[in-house]
Design an enzyme around this catalytic site. Structure first.
Site, PDB file in Angstrom:
ATOM      1  N   HIS A   1       1.014   0.379  -2.152  1.00  0.00           N
ATOM      2  CA  HIS A   1       2.063   0.274  -1.122  1.00  0.00           C
ATOM      3  C   HIS A   1       2.789   1.610  -0.978  1.00  0.00           C
ATOM      4  O   HIS A   1       3.125   2.023   0.129  1.00  0.00           O
ATOM      5  CB  HIS A   1       3.102  -0.784  -1.518  1.00  0.00           C
ATOM      6  CG  HIS A   1       2.582  -2.184  -1.535  1.00  0.00           C
ATOM      7  ND1 HIS A   1       2.403  -2.901  -2.695  1.00  0.00           N
ATOM      8  CD2 HIS A   1       2.209  -3.015  -0.530  1.00  0.00           C
ATOM      9  CE1 HIS A   1       1.956  -4.102  -2.411  1.00  0.00           C
ATOM     10  NE2 HIS A   1       1.821  -4.205  -1.112  1.00  0.00           N
TER      11      HIS A   1
ATOM     12  N   GLN B   1       0.757 -17.997   5.759  1.00  0.00           N
ATOM     13  CA  GLN B   1      -0.588 -17.441   5.547  1.00  0.00           C
ATOM     14  C   GLN B   1      -1.234 -17.926   4.249  1.00  0.00           C
ATOM     15  O   GLN B   1      -2.334 -17.505   3.911  1.00  0.00           O
ATOM     16  CB  GLN B   1      -0.557 -15.918   5.592  1.00  0.00           C
ATOM     17  CG  GLN B   1       0.130 -15.232   4.424  1.00  0.00           C
ATOM     18  CD  GLN B   1       0.278 -13.734   4.657  1.00  0.00           C
ATOM     19  OE1 GLN B   1       1.101 -13.306   5.444  1.00  0.00           O
ATOM     20  NE2 GLN B   1      -0.536 -12.932   3.990  1.00  0.00           N
TER      21      GLN B   1
ATOM     22  N   ASP C   1      -7.404  -4.800   2.385  1.00  0.00           N
ATOM     23  CA  ASP C   1      -7.508  -6.018   3.187  1.00  0.00           C
ATOM     24  C   ASP C   1      -8.236  -5.645   4.476  1.00  0.00           C
ATOM     25  O   ASP C   1      -7.633  -5.610   5.558  1.00  0.00           O
ATOM     26  CB  ASP C   1      -6.113  -6.575   3.451  1.00  0.00           C
ATOM     27  CG  ASP C   1      -5.446  -7.035   2.167  1.00  0.00           C
ATOM     28  OD1 ASP C   1      -5.906  -8.025   1.588  1.00  0.00           O
ATOM     29  OD2 ASP C   1      -4.486  -6.374   1.732  1.00  0.00           O
TER      30      ASP C   1
HETATM   31  O1  PAF Z   1      -1.055  -7.682   3.451  1.00  0.00           O
HETATM   32  C1  PAF Z   1      -0.002  -8.316   3.245  1.00  0.00           C
HETATM   33  O2  PAF Z   1       0.724  -8.064   2.290  1.00  0.00           O
HETATM   34  C2  PAF Z   1       0.387  -9.434   4.193  1.00  0.00           C
HETATM   35  O3  PAF Z   1      -0.721 -10.136   4.630  1.00  0.00           O
HETATM   36  C3  PAF Z   1       1.242  -8.941   5.374  1.00  0.00           C
HETATM   37  C4  PAF Z   1       0.467  -8.013   6.277  1.00  0.00           C
HETATM   38  C5  PAF Z   1       2.483  -8.252   4.853  1.00  0.00           C
HETATM   39  C6  PAF Z   1       1.682 -10.146   6.218  1.00  0.00           C
HETATM   40  O4  PAF Z   1       2.433 -11.051   5.466  1.00  0.00           O
END
Ligand code: PAF
Length: 278
Positions: A37, A61, A150
């Site tokens: 991150h 999600q 991802d």
């Molecule tokens: O990749 C992630 O951490 C999540 O899927 C995101 C893009 C922040 C959406 O909640």
């Protein structure tokens, strides 16, 4: 670095930047921040006048409530990392703030959401699009940053933005790995020492598959990776060779100029994903 809890307060903070034409970078996260991150945040800070990092564990999600409950939440440590990376705002909304009423929108993502993660996590990408669209509406960023770990999510978000005409540049950032190859993920925090050792087989299999792929067919390469993983304690969910844009599986290398291998496997209770470009 300021912590902001509501969309209204965030928009008030960003109003000046917007009026003066200052660029705004958005880094959407679910917290439990790590060096991966940090690379996204630092890039946004370098490329934009202001950087907003959202920290929100998005319930829509998660198709497995146990996974949602187990998702690591480490806000104090996250804020220290945001400060160190030079972010301007941490946007930390509540579930009620983001979903005052249930979000019933269905996004047309076909066929990107019908393969791989989409097959094993029904509704997952629709939930991702619900929250990402809300964040884009709230922040109206110039650029938004997502990690290539991802890989499918990044393709889905590019589709969301082009299909629904969001005026934002989506910036994909390379996977960050530990020195031994393990792709950084918030979920790694849930691995025991023994499981972390086993998890290394994922990146090792992907790395080994690259030279193998140079002299073998796509079908042979797929079998090669599957058999490497099946010889470990990991539980393979899928390994697919796909076209990096359409995400559709390929049977022959000639079908694409952008082959990518995507994998998902369980290490104990922890589901990990990774990918490699050939
Ligand atoms: O990749 C992630 O951490 C999540 O899927 C995101 C893009 C922040 C959406 O909640």
């Amino acid at each position: 670095m300021e912590i902001i809890y509501t969309t209204k307060a965030l928009q008030a903070k960003l109003a000046n930047a917007r009026e003066t034409g200052t660029t705004i970078g958005l880094v959407p996260t679910m917290g439990a921040l790590h060096v991966g991150h940090a690379s996204l945040i630092r890039r946004s800070v370098a490329e934009n006048g202001q950087t907003v990092v959202s920290v929100f564990v998005n319930p829509t999600q998660f198709n497995d409530p146990r996974d949602l409950a187990a998702y690591p939440r480490t806000l104090s440590a996250d804020c220290r990392l945001l400060e160190a990376c030079g972010a301007d705002y941490a946007f930390v909304p509540s579930v009620e703030e983001m979903y005052p009423v249930p979000d019933t929108r269905l996004f047309d993502l076909s066929p990107l959401d019908e393969v791989m993660e989409g097959r094993f996590r029904p509704g997952h990408f629709n939930g991702v699009c619900q929250i990402v669209s809300k964040l884009l509406d709230a922040v109206m960023p110039t650029r938004a940053y997502f990690g290539e770990k991802d890989f499918q999510q990044l393709a889905v978000i590019r589709r969301l933005v082009s299909r629904y005409h969001y005026p934002v540049e989506i910036v994909g950032c390379p996977i960050v790995r530990d020195e031994d190859g393990l792709a950084l993920s918030s979920r790694n925090a849930r691995l025991s020492v023994a499981e972390r050792g086993q998890a290394l087989c994922i990146s090792a299999a992907l790395f080994d598959s690259r030279p193998f792929a140079a002299t073998h067919t796509a079908a042979e390469t797929k079998c090669f990776v599957e058999s490497l993983i099946e010889a470990t304690p990991l539980r393979l969910e899928y390994f697919e060779l796909v076209d990096g844009e359409s995400l559709q599986p390929i049977a022959h290398w000639e079908e694409t100029r952008y082959p990518v291998g995507c994998i998902a496997a369980y290490c104990g209770q922890v589901r990990l994903i990774d990918n490699i470009k050939y």
